[in-house]
Scaffold this active site. Structure first.
Site, PDB file in Angstrom:
ATOM      1  N   SER A 181       0.823  -1.202   0.000  1.00 42.97           N
ATOM      2  CA  SER A 181       0.000   0.000   0.000  1.00 42.97           C
ATOM      3  C   SER A 181       0.862   1.259   0.000  1.00 42.97           C
ATOM      4  O   SER A 181       1.603   1.503  -0.941  1.00 42.97           O
ATOM      5  CB  SER A 181      -0.959  -0.033   1.190  1.00 42.97           C
ATOM      6  OG  SER A 181      -1.929   0.985   1.079  1.00 42.97           O
ATOM      7  N   ASP A 343      -1.371   1.825  -4.219  1.00 42.41           N
ATOM      8  CA  ASP A 343      -2.166   0.710  -4.737  1.00 42.41           C
ATOM      9  C   ASP A 343      -3.605   1.127  -5.001  1.00 42.41           C
ATOM     10  O   ASP A 343      -4.448   0.294  -5.327  1.00 42.41           O
ATOM     11  CB  ASP A 343      -2.102  -0.499  -3.804  1.00 42.41           C
ATOM     12  CG  ASP A 343      -2.801  -0.284  -2.480  1.00 42.41           C
ATOM     13  OD1 ASP A 343      -2.808   0.867  -1.994  1.00 42.41           O
ATOM     14  OD2 ASP A 343      -3.324  -1.262  -1.905  1.00 42.41           O
TER      15      ASP A 343
END
Length: 625
Positions: A181, A343
């Site tokens: 992430s 992401d």
């Protein structure tokens, strides 16, 4: 065991791991560390060396042993967030050996859950553009395929929401997303979703929750070695563009199809940054297909780059992360800035708010009034939009009390209480959950869910997770409609303040280099919580780990404290689940008259800001920072 014996045992474990490592790069790292560590015995002390060169060598040997102790303190823990850690060799790092073990454990779990059920389990695997993400995805495909599991591999690095969509769209029993992430470039991670025949309730397609994480971790722990794990050379299916096309179609369906919508969309100028992540192309395509033709990507951040060269941390919440986007917005006189994390499961929104102008320099974005909306502000706007859609569909009534089966708006316990007021006014249920979308996305009847850390789920029917791209489209639609009315997102926030009061939130964090200090900090706060918050006496202190179920609002126990003051101020303190931090979530409520004008709402916001700053001072004092 003596120090020498402990070192000998560690050195043996290191050598065993090296011999089993499938990746020569990480094996070479460990060999170099082991050689350096062995160059002097543990009993050697740098202070005893008079020769500067030997002193440095002894220090290097000690540092190598310390590094090996850290890397071999145990297997990287598999939890509800899957795996996440620094890329390097050893069991307590992210690397191919750890991923192969994790994939094998997941395979054994799925085969156990679906024992005797046909056809075989189906798993879809996605990955982002971080270092080694594609390798970890292929390793996982090879392990799962080797034991008879049907595997679909994404065709290229794609956003996490596309993987979450694919789990439900393809009827997969599980999904794997290789991503860290918004972590620093040195990290990577491994998230697991369950669906299909393994999870059939409202959590179908969501990330795992206890006790499933422990069950998978137990299977991983039973893997004796990487060499014992069979890996196929081929046999999995690499998906084509159809899965991405299906995702884009599902998101663009959230936009109105009438000509008026597209006219408004074309008139909205948007600056978009994916922060060097994988969301740029997909988000730009979604916006374009929905009619947003005046979209400008920040050129320095438009393409995926695992080193994230223009930002200190690739997290839109971090100071400076969206400075390039704000600068471009000023140059282009944009209406809206949208920033995705790498992401693309989180979405930050920035707007021009003349009341927020600062004067730190004539050429700064702040001087022009640009500011990022807090996650709670964007969450309230999206929640209100979702509530309006439900009311328009006739699925609820603003004149009725929400029934047990009414559609639900959900938010985490650290997010603003404003969403509850919005839900109540619309005749909808509001469901508070533990932090994390693994909980939010499981709410029955969910129509919208969010957490203050820039995570929003606006289309739970297709994506049971936070989705920055669908959130971006929904925010753009609201901004375009407001612009056509001669108004802005700031005006919409003022409307919510007039309807429900002004809810203002902020966060105070304490970062720890020594993780052992986090439990002691929480213990100290339990023993001596603040007696006042911003001058208002604390009336309630709830230990979210040990309080009664009524105290916790029916939620399971979780590490944290909740403090309420007489004037409605709330503070929630909890350790971060992904960072070495203790986080404190602050909220004050300032009354606003229903007929308050622009200036009055601005004055209320200023007052609330002063109150919030005072609360932050009290919290910092309690934390000792």
């Amino acid at each position: 065991m003596t120090g020498q014996d402990a070192w000998a045992a560690l050195a043996e474990r290191v050598q065993t791991w090296i011999d089993d490592d499938p990746d020569e790069r990480t094996a070479a790292q460990l060999r170099e560390l082991l050689t350096t560590a062995r160059s002097f015995p543990p009993t050697a002390h740098a202070a005893d060396e008079t020769d500067p060169t030997r002193r440095q060598q002894v220090e290097a040997a000690h540092a190598a042993r310390t590094e090996l102790e850290d890397r071999f303190q145990g297997l990287l823990q598999f939890g509800t967030a899957g795996l996440r850690g620094e890329l390097a060799g050893g069991p307590h790092r992210m690397n191919r050996a750890v991923v192969i073990r994790a994939a094998s454990g997941l395979a054994d779990f799925l085969l156990g859950e679906l024992d005797g059920v046909h056809p075989a389990p189906r798993v879809v695997i996605g990955y982002d553009a971080r270092h080694q993400s594609d390798e970890f995805a292929r390793d996982s495909a090879a392990v799962l395929t080797a034991v008879g599991i049907e595997v679909f591999l994404m065709p290229s690095p794609l956003p996490t929401p596309v993987l979450a969509f694919a789990v439900r769209h393809l009827g997969a029993d599980a999904g794997i997303m290789v991503t860290a992430s918004h972590n620093p470039p040195r990290d990577n991670g491994y998230k697991v979703y369950l669906g299909g025949r393994v999870v059939t309730d409202s959590g179908q397609g969501a990330q795992i929750v206890p006790p499933t994480d422990a069950a998978i971790a137990a299977e991983i722990g039973r893997v004796p070695s990487v060499a014992s794990v069979p890996r196929a050379e081929s046999g999995w299916t690499v998906l084509g563009q159809a899965v991405l096309d299906a995702y884009v179609a599902s998101v663009t369906a959230l936009a109105d199809e009438d000509a008026a919508y597209r006219t408004r969309a074309a008139d909205l100028r948007i600056v978009l940054t994916p922060l060097h992540g994988v969301g740029g192309a997909t988000a730009a395509r979604v916006l374009a297909e929905a009619g947003y033709t005046d979209v400008h990507l920040v050129p320095e951040q438009a393409e995926p780059d695992p080193d994230f060269p223009t930002v200190a941390f690739p997290n839109p919440e971090e100071p400076g992360a969206i400075d390039l986007a704000l600068g471009l917005a000023g140059d282009l006189r944009a209406d809206l800035v949208i920033a995705l994390d790498p992401d693309a499961d989180r979405c930050a929104v920035a707007v021009q708010d003349l009341r927020a102008r600062t004067h730190r320099g004539p050429d700064t974005a702040g001087a022009d009034g640009w500011r990022m909306l807090h996650g709670d502000e964007t969450g309230a706007l999206l929640g209100a939009t979702s509530a309006q859609h439900v009311l328009a569909s006739g699925a609820a009534s603003s004149t009725a009390t929400a029934s047990e089966d009414a559609p639900a708006l959900a938010s985490s316990i650290v997010s603003s209480r404003l969403l509850g007021q919005i839900a109540q006014a619309a005749g909808l249920r509001h469901v508070p959950t533990l932090t994390g979308f693994k909980w939010i996305s499981r709410v029955d009847g969910l129509v919208f869910g969010y957490e203050e850390a820039l995570g929003y789920c606006v289309d739970p029917a297709h994506v049971r997770d936070k989705d920055g791209i669908s959130a971006a489209l929904t925010v753009a639609g609201l901004a375009a409609r407001l612009k056509a009315e001669g108004r802005t997102l700031v005006d919409a926030l003022d409307d919510l303040a007039r309807a429900h009061g002004l809810y203002l939130t902020d966060q105070v964090s304490a970062r720890f280099a020594d993780l052992t200090l986090i439990p002691s900090t929480m213990a100290r706060l339990r023993e001596n919580p603040p007696t006042h918050l911003g001058g208002s006496p604390v009336t309630t202190v709830v230990d979210l780990a040990a309080g009664t179920e009524d105290d916790r609002g029916g939620l399971p126990p979780t590490e944290g404290l909740r403090l309420l003051a007489a004037d409605g101020t709330r503070v929630v303190v909890r350790p971060s689940g992904t960072e070495p931090k203790v986080k404190c979530y602050l909220e004050v409520i300032e009354p606003v008259a229903a007929d308050a004008d622009h200036a009055a709402v601005g004055a209320a916001r200023t007052t609330a800001r002063h109150r919030l700053d005072a609360v932050a001072t009290d919290v910092r004092s309690a934390l000792g920072i």
